[in-house]
Design a protein around this motif. Structure first.
Motif, PDB file in Angstrom:
ATOM      1  N   ALA A  32       3.900  -1.707 -16.429  1.00 25.78           N
ATOM      2  CA  ALA A  32       3.242  -2.930 -16.910  1.00 25.78           C
ATOM      3  C   ALA A  32       2.147  -2.574 -17.910  1.00 25.78           C
ATOM      4  O   ALA A  32       1.523  -1.514 -17.834  1.00 25.78           O
ATOM      5  CB  ALA A  32       2.647  -3.700 -15.743  1.00 25.78           C
ATOM      6  N   THR A  33       1.934  -3.464 -18.851  1.00 25.92           N
ATOM      7  CA  THR A  33       0.937  -3.217 -19.896  1.00 25.92           C
ATOM      8  C   THR A  33      -0.294  -4.108 -19.772  1.00 25.92           C
ATOM      9  O   THR A  33      -1.184  -4.042 -20.608  1.00 25.92           O
ATOM     10  CB  THR A  33       1.565  -3.428 -21.283  1.00 25.92           C
ATOM     11  N   ASP A  34      -0.316  -4.966 -18.770  1.00 22.31           N
ATOM     12  CA  ASP A  34      -1.545  -5.724 -18.515  1.00 22.31           C
ATOM     13  C   ASP A  34      -1.914  -5.579 -17.034  1.00 22.31           C
ATOM     14  O   ASP A  34      -1.163  -5.008 -16.250  1.00 22.31           O
ATOM     15  CB  ASP A  34      -1.409  -7.195 -18.930  1.00 22.31           C
ATOM     16  N   LYS A  35      -3.064  -6.092 -16.675  1.00 21.14           N
ATOM     17  CA  LYS A  35      -3.620  -5.853 -15.341  1.00 21.14           C
ATOM     18  C   LYS A  35      -3.064  -6.783 -14.255  1.00 21.14           C
ATOM     19  O   LYS A  35      -3.330  -6.570 -13.080  1.00 21.14           O
ATOM     20  CB  LYS A  35      -5.146  -6.008 -15.399  1.00 21.14           C
ATOM     21  N   ASN A  36      -2.323  -7.783 -14.635  1.00 18.98           N
ATOM     22  CA  ASN A  36      -1.853  -8.777 -13.667  1.00 18.98           C
ATOM     23  C   ASN A  36      -0.935  -8.166 -12.620  1.00 18.98           C
ATOM     24  O   ASN A  36      -0.017  -7.415 -12.942  1.00 18.98           O
ATOM     25  CB  ASN A  36      -1.122  -9.917 -14.383  1.00 18.98           C
ATOM     26  N   GLY A  37      -1.191  -8.495 -11.368  1.00 22.24           N
ATOM     27  CA  GLY A  37      -0.317  -8.097 -10.274  1.00 22.24           C
ATOM     28  C   GLY A  37      -0.557  -6.728  -9.683  1.00 22.24           C
ATOM     29  O   GLY A  37       0.071  -6.369  -8.686  1.00 22.24           O
ATOM     30  N   PHE A  38      -1.466  -5.960 -10.261  1.00 20.20           N
ATOM     31  CA  PHE A  38      -1.677  -4.608  -9.742  1.00 20.20           C
ATOM     32  C   PHE A  38      -2.281  -4.607  -8.342  1.00 20.20           C
ATOM     33  O   PHE A  38      -2.008  -3.713  -7.542  1.00 20.20           O
ATOM     34  CB  PHE A  38      -2.525  -3.773 -10.713  1.00 20.20           C
ATOM     35  N   GLY A  39      -3.092  -5.598  -8.024  1.00 16.62           N
ATOM     36  CA  GLY A  39      -3.684  -5.670  -6.689  1.00 16.62           C
ATOM     37  C   GLY A  39      -2.643  -5.797  -5.594  1.00 16.62           C
ATOM     38  O   GLY A  39      -2.831  -5.304  -4.480  1.00 16.62           O
ATOM     39  N   ASP A  40      -1.516  -6.422  -5.918  1.00 17.93           N
ATOM     40  CA  ASP A  40      -0.432  -6.576  -4.940  1.00 17.93           C
ATOM     41  C   ASP A  40       0.191  -5.241  -4.566  1.00 17.93           C
ATOM     42  O   ASP A  40       0.812  -5.119  -3.507  1.00 17.93           O
ATOM     43  CB  ASP A  40       0.661  -7.501  -5.481  1.00 17.93           C
ATOM     44  N   TRP A  88      -7.406  -0.751 -12.018  1.00 18.85           N
ATOM     45  CA  TRP A  88      -6.869  -2.115 -12.134  1.00 18.85           C
ATOM     46  C   TRP A  88      -6.424  -2.634 -10.770  1.00 18.85           C
ATOM     47  O   TRP A  88      -6.657  -3.792 -10.430  1.00 18.85           O
ATOM     48  CB  TRP A  88      -5.658  -2.147 -13.058  1.00 18.85           C
ATOM     49  N   ALA A  89      -5.754  -1.765 -10.001  1.00 18.20           N
ATOM     50  CA  ALA A  89      -5.248  -2.182  -8.687  1.00 18.20           C
ATOM     51  C   ALA A  89      -6.386  -2.503  -7.729  1.00 18.20           C
ATOM     52  O   ALA A  89      -6.335  -3.489  -6.985  1.00 18.20           O
ATOM     53  CB  ALA A  89      -4.348  -1.101  -8.110  1.00 18.20           C
ATOM     54  N   ILE A  90      -7.430  -1.680  -7.745  1.00 14.13           N
ATOM     55  CA  ILE A  90      -8.573  -1.906  -6.854  1.00 14.13           C
ATOM     56  C   ILE A  90      -9.291  -3.199  -7.226  1.00 14.13           C
ATOM     57  O   ILE A  90      -9.601  -4.030  -6.367  1.00 14.13           O
ATOM     58  CB  ILE A  90      -9.507  -0.689  -6.864  1.00 14.13           C
ATOM     59  N   ALA A  91      -9.522  -3.389  -8.527  1.00 15.49           N
ATOM     60  CA  ALA A  91     -10.164  -4.627  -8.981  1.00 15.49           C
ATOM     61  C   ALA A  91      -9.259  -5.831  -8.724  1.00 15.49           C
ATOM     62  O   ALA A  91      -9.731  -6.885  -8.286  1.00 15.49           O
ATOM     63  CB  ALA A  91     -10.507  -4.524 -10.470  1.00 15.49           C
TER      64      ALA A  91
END
Length: 196
Positions: A32-40, A88-91
């Protein structure tokens, strides 16, 4: 960006040392190239079974820690590759603070660039936090950025932590790097005029 001043919140305890960025966000999620969904997908291999179901014994799947904004991890958190996706995932999961007795340098900088405050404490203070949460899962920490102080509210013990003055100002003002430069626009323009 939000302004970070003081947070008092429950914690997610992760008393595991040497957690690397591949454990934080496995490489298969880096397309992925943007931060969306990394927290999942934060800690995906620890958090989910191969069929996608949740592992009941992993701390992020424990409902008593729901809403926690502070992750407390063992020594040497964020080692390994330099992937910013780990921050990104942590945020993306909702953590605003990560506490450990040692962070990998690149991870620490990536975290701050994504408005996650890495707080370095002594090993004794870290052990005190883990002891407290083992006794009471609803214990809280207070992280006071202005005074650079972290307090275990269960024991009343506090420690000071370090942060460079530039990043501290960015957190307090809610600035990313561009916002910071724009806030200094008048000073920069005055300096440039003096050079002509």
């Amino acid at each position: 960006m939000y302004k970070f001043t003081t947070i008092t919140n429950i914690i997610v305890p992760l008393p595991i040392e040497n957690v690397d960025t591949d454990q934080i966000i496995p490489a298969r999620f880096l397309k992925a190239t943007d931060k969306n969904g990394f927290g999942d997908n934060l800690f995906a291999d620890w958090r989910y079974n191969k069929d996608g179901s949740s592992k009941a014994d992993f701390v992020l799947n424990n409902p008593k820690y729901k809403g926690a904004q502070i992750l407390v991890a063992g020594k040497n958190f964020g080692s390994g590759s330099s992937r910013e996706h780990a921050a990104w995932a942590i945020a993306g999961y909702g953590f605003k603070v990560v506490v450990s007795s040692f962070f990998a340098d690149i991870f620490r900088n990536n975290a701050m660039n994504n408005f996650v405050l890495p707080v370095v404490v002594s090993e004794a203070f870290l052990a005190d936090i883990f002891d407290s949460v083992n006794s009471d899962s609803k214990m809280t920490l207070t992280v006071d950025l202005e005074n650079q102080k972290i307090t275990n509210n269960a024991t009343g013990k506090s420690e000071n932590f370090a942060i460079n003055s530039y990043k501290k100002e960015c957190f307090l003002q809610g600035f990313d790097d561009i916002d910071y430069l724009l806030s200094k626009k008048d000073i920069i323009e005055k300096f440039e005029k003096q050079r002509l």
